[in-house]
Design a protein around this motif. Structure first.
Motif, short mmCIF file in Angstrom:
data_model
loop_
_atom_site.label_atom_id
_atom_site.label_comp_id
_atom_site.label_asym_id
_atom_site.label_seq_id
_atom_site.Cartn_x
_atom_site.Cartn_y
_atom_site.Cartn_z
N ILE A 20 -4.36 3.59 -8.39
CA ILE A 20 -3.24 4.55 -8.43
C ILE A 20 -3.27 5.47 -9.64
N GLU A 55 0.84 -1.21 0.00
CA GLU A 55 0.00 0.00 0.00
C GLU A 55 0.87 1.26 0.00
N ASP A 56 1.95 1.23 0.79
CA ASP A 56 2.88 2.37 0.81
C ASP A 56 3.44 2.62 -0.59
N LYS A 109 2.23 1.69 -3.46
CA LYS A 109 1.19 2.16 -4.39
C LYS A 109 0.89 3.65 -4.17
N SER A 110 0.90 4.09 -2.90
CA SER A 110 0.69 5.51 -2.63
C SER A 110 1.81 6.35 -3.23
N GLU A 111 3.04 5.87 -3.11
CA GLU A 111 4.18 6.59 -3.70
C GLU A 111 4.01 6.71 -5.22
#
Ligand SMILES: Nc1nc(=O)c2c([nH]1)NC[C@@H]1CN(c3ccc(C(=O)N[C@@H](CCC(=O)O)C(=O)O)cc3)C=[N+]21
Length: 293
Positions: free
Chosen positions: A59, A11-12, A14-16
């Motif tokens: 994303i 998840e981290d 994908k957020s980046e």
């Protein structure tokens, strides 16, 4: 014991990537576009391809699902791949494995343009990986390297034992862990179905990476205290007491091995979600490479 939380880390990542996509949009640039080719309708394959497409939407990537009939001929599939190679809108694509038995997998993978091979399965990309050149790393091994790095697991000079020599996990994993620099510099033993006395290796391992697909294979008496365990196994075991009718089971007897481990990945929620995140990362790289060409 510390859990290597693949779900959270994915998840981290994908957020980046989503932030990068927003920047691309703000600059008026084209966003990355991934296609997945699915032949037939194998249950597990449908699940994975579905989560790949969903992650793209999450994303801000464009995605295309190419669904083909189980009985498609090799010639027709090769023609479809040629279309995807030539499609300028597309940055990368994957052909979901396994393919039906009447299709030569090797031949299909060889037909994919290496610049669009975001799975990193083409011999050109595999060769570049082995030679420590920049390329698309196969998503599962790449995800494992990323987990080791983000949790700062020491790898230099450690004895890494890989179990399984598949072209998509075990073999590339053994190469990556032996490459120069972090998270590599490891001394690697690649074990497989013809290995004798496998416990002799696993008991002396600092890091164990299992990619067999045999539920609960790795037991507590096969590992030493403080071991790092990466479980790549994902087998659906029938279980009527669960709503889906199955449970996802790894290669590791988690309950007992986790008591001895310093770091360990759970299943589900370990390597699986990381595989998807790294595929997206490769697609972003494909877009950037295309733009700089
Ligand atoms: N060309 C190709 N590229 C692949 O990368 C590829 C492939 N073919 N064929 C099959 C394997 C397997 N694979 C997984 C991806 C995500 C999860 C995943 O997210 N698993 C969840 C559980 C999902 C479930 O409910 O089944 C988890 O471990 O937490 C698992 C497995 C990609 N593969």
């Amino acid at each position: 014991m510390q859990l290597l939380d693949g779900k959270k880390t994915a998840e981290d990542i994908k957020s980046e990537i989503a932030i990068q996509v927003q920047k691309m949009k703000a600059d008026g640039q084209k966003v990355p576009h991934l296609a997945a080719v699915l032949v037939g309708s194998n249950g597990a394959s449908l699940t994975y391809v579905g989560s790949k497409v969903r992650s793209c939407q999450q994303i801000g990537f464009e995605s295309t699902l190419v669904s083909l009939a189980e009985d498609i001929s090799e010639v027709e599939l090769l023609a479809k791949i040629k279309d995807l190679n030539e499609d300028d809108e597309l940055d990368g694509f994957i052909v979901q494995l396994p393919l039906p038995k009447h299709i030569d997998e090797q031949k299909i993978l060889m037909a994919i343009d290496p610049d669009k091979d975001v799975d990193g399965f083409h011999p050109t990309n595999f060769g570049k990986m082995a030679l420590e050149m920049e390329t698309f790393l196969p998503a599962t091994p790449y995800g494992i390297m990323e987990l080791l790095e983000r949790y700062k697991v020491e790898t230099a000079g450690k004895h890494t034992v890989v179990i399984g020599r598949s072209h998509i996990v075990g073999r590339p994993m053994s190469i990556l862990m032996s490459r120069k620099g972090y998270p590599g510099d490891s001394t690697v033993t690649l074990t497989h179905s013809r290995t004798k006395n496998i416990e002799e290796y696993t008991k002396n391992a600092d890091i164990i990476i299992t990619a067999l697909g045999v539920p609960n294979y790795l037991k507590a008496d096969m590992v030493k205290e403080g071991v790092v365990v990466i479980d790549v196994g994902i087998t659906r075991v029938e279980d009527s007491s669960h709503p889906k009718g199955y449970v996802i089971t790894g290669d590791v007897d988690f309950e007992n091995v986790s008591k001895k481990a310093s770091f360990i990945t759970p299943v589900p929620g370990g390597v699986g979600p990381m595989t998807i995140a790294m595929l997206l990362k490769n697609t972003l790289l494909a877009r950037e490479m295309k733009r700089n060409k």
